[in-house]
Each structure stands twice: as structure tokens, then as C-alpha cells.
Design a protein around this motif. Sequence first.
Motif, mmCIF file in Angstrom:
data_model
loop_
_atom_site.group_PDB
_atom_site.id
_atom_site.type_symbol
_atom_site.label_atom_id
_atom_site.label_comp_id
_atom_site.label_asym_id
_atom_site.label_seq_id
_atom_site.Cartn_x
_atom_site.Cartn_y
_atom_site.Cartn_z
ATOM 1 N N GLU A 64 0.830 -1.203 0.000
ATOM 2 C CA GLU A 64 0.000 0.000 0.000
ATOM 3 C C GLU A 64 0.869 1.259 0.000
ATOM 4 O OE1 GLU A 64 -3.543 2.134 2.625
ATOM 5 O OE2 GLU A 64 -2.776 0.150 3.194
ATOM 6 N N GLN A 65 1.918 1.246 0.820
ATOM 7 C CA GLN A 65 2.820 2.395 0.852
ATOM 8 C C GLN A 65 3.615 2.524 -0.447
ATOM 9 O OE1 GLN A 65 4.939 2.949 4.795
ATOM 10 N NE2 GLN A 65 4.200 0.861 5.110
ATOM 11 N N TRP A 67 2.868 1.413 -3.607
ATOM 12 C CA TRP A 67 2.081 1.837 -4.760
ATOM 13 C C TRP A 67 1.608 3.280 -4.595
ATOM 14 C CZ3 TRP A 67 3.217 -0.908 -8.606
ATOM 15 C CH2 TRP A 67 3.380 -2.287 -8.508
ATOM 16 N N ASN A 68 1.359 3.712 -3.363
ATOM 17 C CA ASN A 68 1.013 5.113 -3.126
ATOM 18 C C ASN A 68 2.183 6.015 -3.508
ATOM 19 O OD1 ASN A 68 -0.454 7.445 -1.799
ATOM 20 N ND2 ASN A 68 1.326 7.313 -0.460
ATOM 21 N N ASN A 72 2.314 8.698 -6.629
ATOM 22 C CA ASN A 72 2.669 10.096 -6.396
ATOM 23 C C ASN A 72 3.877 10.497 -7.224
ATOM 24 O OD1 ASN A 72 0.588 10.385 -4.563
ATOM 25 N ND2 ASN A 72 1.883 10.044 -2.772
ATOM 26 N N TYR A 247 0.741 11.210 4.189
ATOM 27 C CA TYR A 247 1.522 10.573 3.118
ATOM 28 C C TYR A 247 1.049 10.952 1.717
ATOM 29 C CZ TYR A 247 3.039 7.669 7.027
ATOM 30 O OH TYR A 247 3.522 7.240 8.224
ATOM 31 N N SER A 248 0.351 12.073 1.591
ATOM 32 C CA SER A 248 -0.153 12.460 0.269
ATOM 33 C C SER A 248 0.959 12.967 -0.642
ATOM 34 C CB SER A 248 -1.233 13.540 0.408
ATOM 35 O OG SER A 248 -0.704 14.701 1.035
#
Length: 304
Positions: A64-65, A67-68, A72, A247-248
Amino acid sequence: MQRARIRWHIAVFLAPAVLVYTTVMIFPLFNTLRLALYSKVDQERVYVGLENFRTLFFDPIWSEQFWNALGNNFWFFVVHMLVQNPIGVALAAILSHPRLRFAALYRSAIFIPTILSFVIVGFAWKLILSPIWGIAPSMLDFVGLKSLFVPWLGKEEYALTTLALISVWQFVGIPMMLIYAALLTIPEEILEAGEVDGITGFSAFWKIKLPLILPSIGIISILTFVGNFNAFDLIYAAQGALAGPDYSTDILGTFMYRTFFGFQLQLGDPHMGSAIAGGMFAIILIGVCIYLFGIQTRMRRYQM
């Protein structure tokens, strides 16, 4: 038949550069890839093969982290490609006009942000855009647009795009200068032949100059790709290692930093951090290969 002489002086002159490059680039790269194949079990380093990569890509906690951060990073790159490079080309075209006065002054002013430190740029823009002590709300209020102000660095939907535009402001001078140099190499005879055929002004740029500078635009594009997927400094300077809010603004560089060295309550894991670095290297390598063996080959055929 006379034997060809061995040119030892070439090796002698190249040796220092090769030694330095191997020490600071090649050896750390292979050592990082080697670390990614190990893990620490009961305080002992154990060979696990590609297990760290499987964890990174498929374990819900890590994937999840990852691919985020990758998404970005891709958006960060897209903003630069769609905003920075076209603006750089436009500025170069304007500043290369022979009748423009003070062109050297304009070029210097646009290029100056490029030499500024990431820390200075990140901190300065954080102050400018601050809703408490920043000057952005006052400037918008002065022109009657205060209703448009939002805390761009504090909202998840705006923060990453805002940082990308700040990066564009800082580095737009690089594509501008590269394209400007390419435009200066175009022979005057070609432009004069175009004038004879009635091709002047914008038509001359679109039909004559732009096709001739496509190789330079390609180089700028791949440099933008490599630079953005190696990005770290601006995000860290403006938003910290957590790349907030929530974490955006997290990209692969900040994700790798937190994982490798640890941050706050998160313990550092050099092996998983090396796996992330290996993933970054693979992405950049694939992108460069696509350009070299795909796009550049077609551009050469087009020129021929």
C-alpha cells in the motif's frame, strides 16, 4: 606489417575518473542490490533471495505504501512533463528572438532559482504559502482573490501538485537553457529558405525549428524522468520524512529514506530499504531503455 601501438595514455587519463565513479556509484549500487537479497533474522543476516521484493509488492502493509509512493512519483513526473518542459521550450523560443532586448538578463533571472538549495526553496515556499504568516493570502487579497486561497501544502488533494509546481518554478531554467542552445545551432540558411517560402514567425518555429530540436526535447524528457524518480530533497525540506499530510506527498525517495534509516517510531530496515532502492533503479532503467531503444531510434529514422 606494423603492429598497432597500445595507447596507454588513454587508460592513464581515464583511470582516475573510472576509479572515482566506481567508488561512489558502481560499488554502492551493487552493494545496495546485494543487501536487498538478505534479511535479518534473530540478529543474523540471512539470504532470502527475492523475498524482500515479494513483500514489497504483495504484502498489504508494504505494498500500500509502495504503490502510493509510486503513483505520487508518477504524478510528480507528469506535472513536470506537462508544465515545466513546454514552458521551457516557450521561454527558449521567446528569448532566442534576435530583436528581444535584455534577453541575457531574462535568462539569468529565470535560471537563478536552479542554483538555489532545496532547503532554501522548500522553506521559503512553505513560509510564502503559510495561511498564518505567509504573504500569499495578502497578495491574493490585494487583487481581490482572497477567496481562492487554501492551505495548499496542508490539504491532501493539493499538496503534491503544489510541490510539483514549486519544483517546476525552480528548474524550468534547465530545459529553457538546453532548448535555447539547440535553437542557436540551427543554421541561418534553413530559416532564410523558409522565409523565401513565406514561413515566418510562429509558423517558422512550428514547421522548421521544432522538428530540428526534437532530439534535445527527448534528452530533456528523459532527464526529467530520471530526476523526478530520484526526487527527495524538496519533499523532505517542505513536508518532512513523513511526507504529509497523511503521506499524500510521499514519493519513492522519502519512502525509501524512512524504511532504510527509520523515522520516529519506525525502525530502520536496510534490507527492505535496499529493495525499494532496487525497485527505483529498475523503474528508471526501464524508462531509459524505452527511450534509447524505442523513442530515440524512431527520432533518428525521422531525421533521416
